[in-house]
Design an enzyme around this catalytic site. Structure first.
Site, PDB file in Angstrom:
ATOM      1  N   PHE A 157       0.851  -1.193   0.000  1.00 56.44           N
ATOM      2  CA  PHE A 157       0.000   0.000   0.000  1.00 56.44           C
ATOM      3  C   PHE A 157       0.883   1.237   0.000  1.00 56.44           C
ATOM      4  CE2 PHE A 157      -3.047  -3.106   1.358  1.00 56.44           C
ATOM      5  CZ  PHE A 157      -4.203  -2.695   0.695  1.00 56.44           C
ATOM      6  N   HIS A 158       0.561   2.160  -0.916  1.00 54.65           N
ATOM      7  CA  HIS A 158       1.342   3.386  -0.982  1.00 54.65           C
ATOM      8  C   HIS A 158       0.539   4.607  -1.419  1.00 54.65           C
ATOM      9  CE1 HIS A 158       1.224   2.312  -5.246  1.00 54.65           C
ATOM     10  NE2 HIS A 158       1.554   3.555  -5.506  1.00 54.65           N
ATOM     11  N   ARG A 159      -0.656   4.399  -1.961  1.00 49.07           N
ATOM     12  CA  ARG A 159      -1.392   5.524  -2.537  1.00 49.07           C
ATOM     13  C   ARG A 159      -1.926   6.450  -1.446  1.00 49.07           C
ATOM     14  NH1 ARG A 159      -2.440   5.567  -7.892  1.00 49.07           N
ATOM     15  NH2 ARG A 159      -1.768   3.702  -9.010  1.00 49.07           N
TER      16      ARG A 159
END
Length: 370
Positions: free
Chosen positions: A211-213
């Site tokens: 997860f990075h957004r």
């Protein structure tokens, strides 16, 4: 995948990139261009060590210029990159400029090319989420409308471009270069087995997650829900977590919830592919993973409000909100082996691994015709 290098009759092809996904998608284009390629790294992903490891993985070597625009706001990144690129190209104009995808670097390269009247090639053109809340959507739309050659991965991407009034003569369906990247760097079975052993994992007995957004990791409620859903899955969950996301997790008080998850530092692309291919399934907000999953044939839960890659929805990918992760996984558990077998029989919608050759061939025609 064809394996040859085209000797371009060009004084130079400027390949502008700035993030690890761009390196992955442009590496084989650079290889096929050979000595004609001039790689310029904007530094958008400002940990140059991580980017350098990706460059080395593909045998690209150091870029000719590094602009250092990382760690700034979107407006500052685009503005400073346009200014820096303009200076570079005024000193030594390329015959053509190549950008990829939908990053701030992509937008900056497109604007610099347009301002200096340099022919622009957009690799991975025509993707649309139809979600104007996403900065990436604006980046890709502007770049497509400025581009002279739009390399669309699929027919759906081509349709998106034509529906916006873009002339069909500017559009070519090429497939996606990610197919070549996965084929080139996927570890062999013995290497994957050793990789699993190093992490204490068994094949098909774990979930790989990323997860990075900002829509997820910058929102306390969404990020908290994601972590809680992951920690409740009936599998070991491996979560490579970028320092920025770790910082957000700590700020939101999620450290205790993360204790139920195997959180690791970011890993190299080759190792990530190896873990992906041996996982039971993936849970992620990554656009690239949606494509890659169709190549190594694993289902992926996509935790986003929208996706610009609908080609894999209903087959390799399910688009869900954070609180539906567990329910989606539960629907797979009755016959996960059957799902794996079904997916193994499906071709990837992203082509046959020859995208780079098609792109460079079309690029030659663009320059010769100009």
């Amino acid at each position: 995948m064809q394996d040859h290098v085209i000797d371009m009759p060009l004084r130079s092809v400027a390949v502008v990139l700035g993030t690890r996904p761009e390196i992955i998608k442009l590496a084989n284009v650079i290889r096929v261009l050979g000595s004609a390629a001039r790689v310029i790294h904007t530094g958008q992903h400002y940990d140059f060590g991580l980017s350098a490891s990706f460059l080395d993985s593909f045998g690209i070597g150091e870029p000719s210029r590094f602009l250092g625009i990382g760690g700034k706001t979107r407006a500052q990144q685009i503005g400073q990159a346009v200014n820096a690129l303009s200076g570079v190209f005024e000193e030594s104009p390329p015959a053509v400029l190549v950008v990829q995808g939908d990053t701030n670097t992509t937008m900056a390269g497109a604007l610099a090319a347009n301002a200096l009247e340099i022919p622009l090639v957009h690799v991975e053109a025509g993707l649309r989420s139809h979600d104007r809340r996403m900065p990436e959507e604006h980046n890709r739309v502007v770049t497509d409308h400025l581009g002279d050659l739009l390399c669309a991965p699929t027919e759906l991407n081509r349709h998106n471009l034509l529906s916006e009034g873009i002339d069909s003569s500017r559009v070519l369906v090429t497939g996606n270069t990610v197919v070549e990247a996965v084929q080139q760097l996927m570890p062999a079975p013995a290497q994957r087995a050793a990789l699993l052993g190093g992490y204490g994992l068994g094949p098909g007995e774990f979930v790989l997650s990323t997860f990075h957004r900002p829509e997820n990791v910058d929102d306390a409620d969404r990020f908290s829900t994601i972590v809680k859903q992951l920690s409740s899955l009936p599998y070991a969950v491996v979560l490579p977590l970028h320092p920025r996301s770790r910082d957000r997790a700590a700020r939101f008080g999620l450290d205790r919830d993360l204790e139920a998850i195997k959180v690791i530092d970011p890993i190299g692309y080759r190792d990530f592919l190896g873990l992906s291919a041996e996982s039971a399934f993936l849970v992620s907000d990554s656009g690239g993973i949606q494509e890659e999953a169709s190549i190594y044939k694993r289902p992926v839960v996509v935790v986003r409000r929208s996706t610009e890659r609908p080609e894999v929805l209903g087959t390799f990918a399910r688009l869900v909100e954070p609180d539906h992760i567990g329910a989606t996984v539960s629907s797979w558990l009755a016959d996960l082996a059957g799902i794996h077998h079904e997916l193994s029989e499906l071709p990837s919608p992203y082509g046959d691994g020859s995208a780079s050759d098609r792109i460079v061939g079309a690029l030659e025609e663009l320059v010769e015709g100009g």
